[in-house]
Design a protein around this motif. Sequence first.
Motif, PDB file in Angstrom:
ATOM      1  N   VAL A 195       0.834  -1.188   0.000  1.00  0.00           N
ATOM      2  CA  VAL A 195       0.000   0.000   0.000  1.00  0.00           C
ATOM      3  C   VAL A 195       0.875   1.246   0.000  1.00  0.00           C
ATOM      4  O   VAL A 195       1.797   1.375   0.795  1.00  0.00           O
TER       5      VAL A 195
ATOM      6  N   ILE B  20      -4.513  -0.921  -3.007  1.00  0.00           N
ATOM      7  CA  ILE B  20      -5.853  -0.936  -2.410  1.00  0.00           C
ATOM      8  C   ILE B  20      -6.887  -1.115  -3.511  1.00  0.00           C
ATOM      9  O   ILE B  20      -6.595  -0.896  -4.686  1.00  0.00           O
TER      10      ILE B  20
ATOM     11  N   ASN C 148      -5.782  10.090   2.051  1.00  0.00           N
ATOM     12  CA  ASN C 148      -5.933   8.818   2.745  1.00  0.00           C
ATOM     13  C   ASN C 148      -7.382   8.397   2.561  1.00  0.00           C
ATOM     14  O   ASN C 148      -8.196   9.123   1.988  1.00  0.00           O
ATOM     15  N   THR C 149      -7.723   7.229   3.050  1.00  0.00           N
ATOM     16  CA  THR C 149      -9.123   6.836   3.036  1.00  0.00           C
ATOM     17  C   THR C 149      -9.869   7.676   4.062  1.00  0.00           C
ATOM     18  O   THR C 149      -9.271   8.341   4.910  1.00  0.00           O
TER      19      THR C 149
ATOM     20  N   ASN D  16      -6.991   4.778   7.413  1.00  0.00           N
ATOM     21  CA  ASN D  16      -6.433   3.501   7.828  1.00  0.00           C
ATOM     22  C   ASN D  16      -5.242   3.050   6.998  1.00  0.00           C
ATOM     23  O   ASN D  16      -4.811   1.908   7.119  1.00  0.00           O
ATOM     24  N   LEU D  17      -4.724   3.921   6.168  1.00  0.00           N
ATOM     25  CA  LEU D  17      -3.521   3.594   5.415  1.00  0.00           C
ATOM     26  C   LEU D  17      -2.345   4.398   5.963  1.00  0.00           C
ATOM     27  O   LEU D  17      -2.540   5.468   6.554  1.00  0.00           O
ATOM     28  N   ASN D  18      -1.148   3.881   5.741  1.00  0.00           N
ATOM     29  CA  ASN D  18       0.038   4.653   6.129  1.00  0.00           C
ATOM     30  C   ASN D  18       0.059   5.971   5.348  1.00  0.00           C
ATOM     31  O   ASN D  18      -0.161   5.994   4.138  1.00  0.00           O
TER      32      ASN D  18
END
Length: 119
Positions: A2, A27, A101-102, A106-108
Motif C-alpha cells: 500500500v 488498495i 488517505n481513506t 487507515n492507510l500509512n
Amino acid sequence: QVQLVESGGGLVQPGGSLRLSCAASGIFFSITTMGWYRQVPGNQRELVASISSTSIMSVGSTNYADSVKGRFTISRDNAKNTVYLQMDSLKPEDTAVYYCNTINRNLNWGQGTQVTVSS
C-alpha cells in the motif's frame, strides 16, 4: 504494498490555483472513499474534502469542509487509481501540508505535498 504518493503542491499567490494529485497503490481504489487532509504545524490533521466510491450508477458523492466549500473540488480517476484536489481562490490560511488517505485514515500516510499561499 500500500502506498500513497501526493504531488502538485507549491508556492502560489493569494487568489491563485493549484491541482493536487494522489496516486494510490495496493488498495481496491474504486470502492474506497478517499479524502484530502491538511495539517499546519502544531495543529491536528483535518479533513478538507472527501469523495465516495463510484459505480456505473454513481460518479461519487463529495463533501467539503466549510472553510474550502466553493473553492476546492475533489475528483477521482479510478482507471489511474488517483484522486485530485483542484484548489481555486487560494487564501493564505490554506497554507499547509496536504495528504490523502481513506476516509477512515487507515492507510500509512504518504509524505504529503506542501502548499504555500503567500504574496
